[in-house]
Write a protein that holds these residues in place. Structure first.
Motif, PDB file in Angstrom:
ATOM      1  N   VAL A   7      -1.175  -4.441   0.715  1.00 35.61           N
ATOM      2  CA  VAL A   7      -0.314  -3.581   1.529  1.00 35.61           C
ATOM      3  C   VAL A   7      -0.329  -2.153   0.989  1.00 35.61           C
ATOM      4  N   LEU A  11      -1.928   1.699   2.644  1.00 33.46           N
ATOM      5  CA  LEU A  11      -1.041   2.788   3.039  1.00 33.46           C
ATOM      6  C   LEU A  11      -1.344   4.021   2.194  1.00 33.46           C
ATOM      7  N   ASP A  15       3.045   7.428   3.365  1.00 30.50           N
ATOM      8  CA  ASP A  15       3.606   6.167   3.867  1.00 30.50           C
ATOM      9  C   ASP A  15       4.510   5.524   2.812  1.00 30.50           C
ATOM     10  N   GLU A  75       6.702 -11.376   6.231  1.00 27.29           N
ATOM     11  CA  GLU A  75       5.615 -10.731   6.970  1.00 27.29           C
ATOM     12  C   GLU A  75       5.255 -11.477   8.243  1.00 27.29           C
ATOM     13  N   ILE A 104      10.614   0.121  10.518  1.00 23.44           N
ATOM     14  CA  ILE A 104       9.145   0.113  10.462  1.00 23.44           C
ATOM     15  C   ILE A 104       8.566   0.193  11.870  1.00 23.44           C
ATOM     16  N   PHE A 114       0.024   5.441  10.874  1.00 26.31           N
ATOM     17  CA  PHE A 114       0.793   4.520  10.028  1.00 26.31           C
ATOM     18  C   PHE A 114       0.685   3.103  10.565  1.00 26.31           C
ATOM     19  N   PHE A 118      -0.745   0.024   8.501  1.00 29.67           N
ATOM     20  CA  PHE A 118       0.177  -1.069   8.219  1.00 29.67           C
ATOM     21  C   PHE A 118      -0.376  -2.401   8.737  1.00 29.67           C
ATOM     22  N   TYR A 119      -0.867  -2.411   9.960  1.00 31.12           N
ATOM     23  CA  TYR A 119      -1.418  -3.649  10.513  1.00 31.12           C
ATOM     24  C   TYR A 119      -2.698  -4.077   9.808  1.00 31.12           C
TER      25      TYR A 119
END
Length: 174
Positions: A7, A11, A15, A75, A104, A114, A118-119
């Motif tokens: 993660v 980012l 972020d 998640e 988020i 972002f 993020f995905y």
């Protein structure tokens, strides 16, 4: 610990700064529930300290996993907006960093970059978890190699580790 690296490695610094400003520290005592199976959750969690037991409420005597610092929780419910499939309980006094899911989602609507980062991070994280599960069931790579970090991710590990330490430092004094 490596799960959070997926993660934080995807980012960027802006972020991470944003997440730190939006997030909060949550302390749990041993025996406290962080997540209850079937009950909606409102945050995404990163374990900062301590240890948690992940269990299915129908078979609580058989833990699904024990997770510690650097693991991400909540998640799956973030991705598919369904209630959790398992409960998560602190096994010892523990601390998590939590960012509200709605915050988020709003950031993703405002900032497609972002959202993409993020995905991608969540995809890599969930792929790693699935591979580990497959290996533990006896399919795939021998167990000695199952916890290896993918070479595509390796170059981001140092930066991701520094970002995780930044989060821990920020909330160790709060």
């Amino acid at each position: 610990m490596k799960r959070v690296l997926f993660v934080l490695g995807q980012l960027n610094d802006l972020d991470i700064d944003w997440m730190i400003r939006q997030g909060a520290k949550k302390n749990l005592h041993a025996g406290n529930w962080l997540i209850r199976q079937g009950h909606e959750i409102d945050s995404l969690y990163i374990v900062l300290t301590g240890e948690f037991e992940v269990v299915n409420d129908q078979k609580p005597a058989h833990p699904i996993a024990i997770v510690g610092a650097g693991e991400v929780l909540g998640e799956m419910s973030f991705i598919d907006a369904r209630p959790p499939e398992a409960s998560v309980k602190a096994m010892e006094d523990s601390t998590v960093f939590c960012v509200p899911k709605q915050v988020i989602r709003e950031k993703m609507e405002q900032n497609p970059g972002f959202a993409a980062r993020f995905y991608l991070a969540m995809s890599m994280f969930l792929s790693s978890r699935l591979r580990t599960t497959m290996n533990s069931l006896g399919f795939g790579v021998p167990q000695d190699d199952a916890d290896e970090i993918d070479l595509n991710v390796l170059h981001q590990v140092g930066q991701a580790g520094a970002r995780f330490n930044q989060i821990i430092h920020k909330f160790s004094t709060v």
